[in-house]
Design a protein around this motif. Structure first.
Motif, PDB file in Angstrom:
ATOM      1  N   THR A 116      -2.454 -46.713  33.939  1.00  0.00           N
ATOM      2  CA  THR A 116      -1.762 -47.209  32.749  1.00  0.00           C
ATOM      3  C   THR A 116      -1.660 -46.141  31.685  1.00  0.00           C
ATOM      4  OG1 THR A 116      -2.539 -49.461  33.187  1.00  0.00           O
ATOM      5  CG2 THR A 116      -1.758 -48.997  30.962  1.00  0.00           C
ATOM      6  N   THR A 117      -2.727 -45.365  31.507  1.00  0.00           N
ATOM      7  CA  THR A 117      -2.667 -44.306  30.503  1.00  0.00           C
ATOM      8  C   THR A 117      -1.639 -43.232  30.874  1.00  0.00           C
ATOM      9  OG1 THR A 117      -4.520 -43.101  31.543  1.00  0.00           O
ATOM     10  CG2 THR A 117      -5.056 -44.659  29.759  1.00  0.00           C
ATOM     11  N   LEU A 118      -1.514 -42.934  32.169  1.00  0.00           N
ATOM     12  CA  LEU A 118      -0.482 -41.982  32.596  1.00  0.00           C
ATOM     13  C   LEU A 118       0.910 -42.533  32.317  1.00  0.00           C
ATOM     14  CD1 LEU A 118      -1.835 -40.610  36.004  1.00  0.00           C
ATOM     15  CD2 LEU A 118      -1.809 -39.465  33.780  1.00  0.00           C
ATOM     16  N   TRP A 119       1.091 -43.814  32.581  1.00  0.00           N
ATOM     17  CA  TRP A 119       2.381 -44.461  32.318  1.00  0.00           C
ATOM     18  C   TRP A 119       2.710 -44.429  30.825  1.00  0.00           C
ATOM     19  CZ3 TRP A 119       3.001 -49.762  30.355  1.00  0.00           C
ATOM     20  CH2 TRP A 119       4.338 -50.177  30.329  1.00  0.00           C
ATOM     21  N   LEU A 120       1.730 -44.731  29.986  1.00  0.00           N
ATOM     22  CA  LEU A 120       1.949 -44.704  28.544  1.00  0.00           C
ATOM     23  C   LEU A 120       2.237 -43.281  28.058  1.00  0.00           C
ATOM     24  CD1 LEU A 120      -0.869 -47.152  27.396  1.00  0.00           C
ATOM     25  CD2 LEU A 120       1.597 -47.576  27.333  1.00  0.00           C
ATOM     26  N   LYS A 121       1.494 -42.327  28.588  1.00  0.00           N
ATOM     27  CA  LYS A 121       1.692 -40.937  28.193  1.00  0.00           C
ATOM     28  C   LYS A 121       3.081 -40.440  28.593  1.00  0.00           C
ATOM     29  CE  LYS A 121      -0.313 -36.322  28.729  1.00  0.00           C
ATOM     30  NZ  LYS A 121      -1.345 -35.503  29.426  1.00  0.00           N
ATOM     31  N   SER A 122       3.624 -40.964  29.682  1.00  0.00           N
ATOM     32  CA  SER A 122       4.947 -40.545  30.163  1.00  0.00           C
ATOM     33  C   SER A 122       6.088 -41.200  29.403  1.00  0.00           C
ATOM     34  CB  SER A 122       5.083 -40.890  31.653  1.00  0.00           C
ATOM     35  OG  SER A 122       5.256 -42.286  31.824  1.00  0.00           O
ATOM     36  N   ARG A 123       5.764 -41.944  28.346  1.00  0.00           N
ATOM     37  CA  ARG A 123       6.760 -42.719  27.596  1.00  0.00           C
ATOM     38  C   ARG A 123       7.347 -43.835  28.445  1.00  0.00           C
ATOM     39  NH1 ARG A 123       4.743 -40.836  22.975  1.00  0.00           N
ATOM     40  NH2 ARG A 123       5.450 -38.762  22.367  1.00  0.00           N
ATOM     41  N   ARG A 124       6.456 -44.408  29.274  1.00  0.00           N
ATOM     42  CA  ARG A 124       6.786 -45.586  30.082  1.00  0.00           C
ATOM     43  C   ARG A 124       7.908 -45.329  31.098  1.00  0.00           C
ATOM     44  NH1 ARG A 124       5.887 -46.783  24.930  1.00  0.00           N
ATOM     45  NH2 ARG A 124       4.219 -48.234  24.386  1.00  0.00           N
ATOM     46  N   ARG A 125       7.864 -44.200  31.731  1.00  0.00           N
ATOM     47  CA  ARG A 125       8.847 -43.895  32.768  1.00  0.00           C
ATOM     48  C   ARG A 125       8.617 -44.791  33.975  1.00  0.00           C
ATOM     49  NH1 ARG A 125       8.769 -37.235  32.634  1.00  0.00           N
ATOM     50  NH2 ARG A 125       9.626 -37.033  30.511  1.00  0.00           N
ATOM     51  N   PRO A 126       9.680 -45.334  34.552  1.00  0.00           N
ATOM     52  CA  PRO A 126       9.539 -46.300  35.657  1.00  0.00           C
ATOM     53  C   PRO A 126       8.784 -45.769  36.866  1.00  0.00           C
ATOM     54  CG  PRO A 126      11.758 -46.359  34.756  1.00  0.00           C
ATOM     55  CD  PRO A 126      11.067 -45.187  34.114  1.00  0.00           C
ATOM     56  N   ARG A 127       8.879 -44.463  37.129  1.00  0.00           N
ATOM     57  CA  ARG A 127       8.238 -43.937  38.345  1.00  0.00           C
ATOM     58  C   ARG A 127       6.716 -43.969  38.260  1.00  0.00           C
ATOM     59  NH1 ARG A 127       7.016 -38.304  38.683  1.00  0.00           N
ATOM     60  NH2 ARG A 127       7.319 -37.145  36.742  1.00  0.00           N
ATOM     61  N   TYR A 128       6.162 -44.152  37.071  1.00  0.00           N
ATOM     62  CA  TYR A 128       4.712 -44.257  36.906  1.00  0.00           C
ATOM     63  C   TYR A 128       4.220 -45.703  36.978  1.00  0.00           C
ATOM     64  CZ  TYR A 128       4.424 -39.361  35.416  1.00  0.00           C
ATOM     65  OH  TYR A 128       4.459 -37.985  35.375  1.00  0.00           O
ATOM     66  N   LEU A 129       5.139 -46.648  37.082  1.00  0.00           N
ATOM     67  CA  LEU A 129       4.759 -48.051  37.002  1.00  0.00           C
ATOM     68  C   LEU A 129       4.178 -48.643  38.295  1.00  0.00           C
ATOM     69  CD1 LEU A 129       4.640 -50.202  34.868  1.00  0.00           C
ATOM     70  CD2 LEU A 129       6.973 -50.890  35.455  1.00  0.00           C
ATOM     71  N   PRO A 130       4.654 -48.273  39.502  1.00  0.00           N
ATOM     72  CA  PRO A 130       4.087 -48.874  40.721  1.00  0.00           C
ATOM     73  C   PRO A 130       2.572 -48.774  40.850  1.00  0.00           C
ATOM     74  CG  PRO A 130       6.123 -47.746  41.247  1.00  0.00           C
ATOM     75  CD  PRO A 130       5.816 -47.408  39.806  1.00  0.00           C
ATOM     76  N   PRO A 131       1.932 -47.617  40.574  1.00  0.00           N
ATOM     77  CA  PRO A 131       0.462 -47.595  40.647  1.00  0.00           C
ATOM     78  C   PRO A 131      -0.190 -48.533  39.634  1.00  0.00           C
ATOM     79  CG  PRO A 131       1.345 -45.370  40.620  1.00  0.00           C
ATOM     80  CD  PRO A 131       2.471 -46.276  40.281  1.00  0.00           C
ATOM     81  N   VAL A 132       0.426 -48.676  38.472  1.00  0.00           N
ATOM     82  CA  VAL A 132      -0.114 -49.597  37.473  1.00  0.00           C
ATOM     83  C   VAL A 132      -0.138 -51.008  38.033  1.00  0.00           C
ATOM     84  CG1 VAL A 132       0.215 -50.596  35.174  1.00  0.00           C
ATOM     85  CG2 VAL A 132       0.677 -48.159  35.559  1.00  0.00           C
TER      86      VAL A 132
END
Length: 229
Positions: free
Chosen positions: A36-52
């Protein structure tokens, strides 16, 4: 920092098979937090969402199973709200390396000591909270120490804060810890203060610092279980 509080709390109270479920939940929860922190740091880019999604779902299932077995554990959940909140906000604002974020992580991780203790038959709550405080104090010190050796290398003021913090820990150990933990932990704090003064000047790599942290953490765990549990 992730495993030591769980291990100390479990061994201090006496292991039970639900501790295996707690361990699975704790690690899944950490992976969910990290993703989740990686997703937030990426400005919520969709490609970071599946692991979340995957880790949050896994942690949720494991958490619900754990609460079905031990519903009273839910009372500890509010204690983690502030550390989690600080970590999330820090990542969303790209300040995840800030001192406050590191200290919040140390505090949140150390709280798992009393959660694991509660899952067993132990009833020496003063000892459980002392173990939690000792681990929190130690891990907070690692935040100062590691920063002084990497991101704040060459910052004399920060180095002095790091060394001073460990010297204060030595005084607090002598003043507050019960026997037989008082003197051993005071000596350990002085050794850590010497390390905090010397190592940042040596230019160690992060990998070498990490190995040293593993060794120091094992010493803290063994000493805590031998003198406080």
């Amino acid at each position: 920092m992730l495993a030591a509080p769980l291990l100390v709390g479990t061994l201090a109270t006496g292991p039970r098979w639900p501790h295996l479920l707690l361990t699975a939940f704790w690690f899944a929860g950490y992976f969910a937090f990290f993703a989740t922190t990686l997703w937030l740091k990426s400005r919520r880019r969709p490609r970071y969402l599946p692991p979340v999604r995957a880790y949050v779902a896994t942690a949720t299932v494991l958490g619900l199973l754990l609460l079905l077995l031990e519903p009273t554990l839910v009372r500890w959940a509010p204690l983690f709200a502030v550390p989690l909140g600080v970590g999330m906000v820090a990542s969303a604002t790209r300040h995840e390396r800030a001192l406050l974020a590191g200290l919040a992580t140390a505090a949140g991780s150390s709280l798992m000591t009393v959660v694991a203790y509660d899952l067993g038959p132990g009833d020496r709550w003063a000892a459980a909270w002392t173990l939690t405080a000792v681990l929190a104090a130690y891990f907070a010190g690692t935040v100062f120490y590691v920063k002084s050796a990497i991101r704040e290398r060459g910052n004399t003021g920060f180095l002095l804060v790091s060394v001073g913090y460990h010297l204060v820990l030595a005084v607090l150990a002598l003043a507050l810890l019960p026997e037989p933990a008082r003197v051993p932990f005071a000596v350990l704090a002085l050794v850590l203060a010497a390390r905090a003064a010397l190592v940042p000047r040596l230019g160690w790599t992060p990998a070498r610092l990490g190995v040293g942290e593993i060794v120091a953490t094992l010493v803290v765990v063994v000493l805590a279980l031998a003198t406080l549990a």
